[in-house]
Design an enzyme around this catalytic site. Sequence first.
Site, PDB file in Angstrom:
ATOM      1  N   THR A  46       0.819  -1.208   0.000  1.00  0.00           N
ATOM      2  CA  THR A  46       0.000   0.000   0.000  1.00  0.00           C
ATOM      3  C   THR A  46       0.856   1.262   0.000  1.00  0.00           C
ATOM      4  OG1 THR A  46      -1.681  -1.195   1.252  1.00  0.00           O
ATOM      5  CG2 THR A  46      -1.868   1.187   1.191  1.00  0.00           C
ATOM      6  N   TYR A 109     -13.475  -3.127   0.124  1.00  0.00           N
ATOM      7  CA  TYR A 109     -14.691  -2.521  -0.409  1.00  0.00           C
ATOM      8  C   TYR A 109     -15.863  -3.507  -0.477  1.00  0.00           C
ATOM      9  CZ  TYR A 109     -17.807   0.485  -3.087  1.00  0.00           C
ATOM     10  OH  TYR A 109     -18.884   1.232  -3.483  1.00  0.00           O
ATOM     11  N   TYR A 135      -2.650 -10.254   4.787  1.00  0.00           N
ATOM     12  CA  TYR A 135      -2.569  -8.872   5.266  1.00  0.00           C
ATOM     13  C   TYR A 135      -3.945  -8.435   5.727  1.00  0.00           C
ATOM     14  CZ  TYR A 135      -1.514  -3.800   5.080  1.00  0.00           C
ATOM     15  OH  TYR A 135      -1.348  -2.468   5.366  1.00  0.00           O
ATOM     16  N   ARG A 140      -8.498  -0.025   6.155  1.00  0.00           N
ATOM     17  CA  ARG A 140      -8.444   0.191   4.712  1.00  0.00           C
ATOM     18  C   ARG A 140      -9.423  -0.705   3.947  1.00  0.00           C
ATOM     19  NH1 ARG A 140      -4.382   3.216   2.492  1.00  0.00           N
ATOM     20  NH2 ARG A 140      -2.714   3.900   3.874  1.00  0.00           N
ATOM     21  N   LYS A 164       0.357 -10.298   8.203  1.00  0.00           N
ATOM     22  CA  LYS A 164       0.646  -8.932   8.620  1.00  0.00           C
ATOM     23  C   LYS A 164      -0.623  -8.429   9.280  1.00  0.00           C
ATOM     24  CE  LYS A 164       1.801  -4.302   6.949  1.00  0.00           C
ATOM     25  NZ  LYS A 164       1.999  -3.432   5.744  1.00  0.00           N
ATOM     26  N   ILE A 206       6.253  -5.357   9.417  1.00  0.00           N
ATOM     27  CA  ILE A 206       6.421  -4.742   8.104  1.00  0.00           C
ATOM     28  C   ILE A 206       6.123  -3.272   8.318  1.00  0.00           C
ATOM     29  CG2 ILE A 206       5.582  -4.566   5.735  1.00  0.00           C
ATOM     30  CD1 ILE A 206       5.076  -7.584   5.809  1.00  0.00           C
TER      31      ILE A 206
END
Length: 293
Positions: A46, A109, A135, A140, A164, A206
């Site tokens: 990202t 989304y 992840y 997000r 992550k 990360i």
Amino acid sequence: MQPFTGTGVALVTPFKKDFSVDTEALARIVNHVIAGGVEYLVVLGTTGEPATLTDDEKELVIATVKKANNGRLPLVLGVGGNNTADVVDELKTRDLSPFAAILSVSPYYNKPTQEGIYRHFSAVAEASPVPVILYNVPARTGSNMLPSTIQRLANDHTNIIGVKEAAGDMVQAMKIIQHKPKDFLVISGDDMIALPMVLAGGAGVISVIGEGFPKEFSEMIRLGLQRKTDEAYALHYKIADSIDLIFEQGNPGGIKQIHQAMGLSENTVRLPLVEVNADLAGRIDRFVRALGY
């Protein structure tokens, strides 16, 4: 340490003032973080603004990082999306030979159920020729991948090697660590709680701030893994304010301002993101100078 234990950094994609990819700056940043002692590099996560890159630009970024790294550190490639078929197709057609693993974000989304998330990553795992790091970043994606779903995926797919975890929730992180398979890696995706997660049994981080201050941040994580708690927290508190600064107006605007202050790259981002305002830029610049850069 084993691959993906310690500090990985989510590389930015630096742009020139005309918004073209700045390959020279990207090479400088790669050398900066390697010299700082990080353990691996994440390409097109990202932080690298892949949503605004063309396919040709993505290939340019990959080639630039591969050349600058020159085999020194393991590379992880961001490969994810909210169309499972497209992700699977990319995994089957892209040359993944330079990469030790992929980092794949939970579908955003669409807001799938836990069963939908499980089936998505099952398809990713079956298609990927390299290990998969999940992840989870609910802020997000709009949905949280629950510890039970992560545990199910880890138990059912041997090439899903870690997660992550970026929900910003220490209780959730501890539940994942408590119930994970023995060799499964729980990697922090939140710089501010990376050290507590390591001390709770996590494998590392990360990081974004580790791309600005790799020496301090990667040493903090190593000290945490060695259970040298006081020394690790001394480093944490030395740079903690900078973590708040770089995320105050969104990522990667803040970390790009650090890179500009260090003379590594411009602070240019692509719309719909904008660079940090003058007030925040000044505060970031002062922090960089105070730390001795």
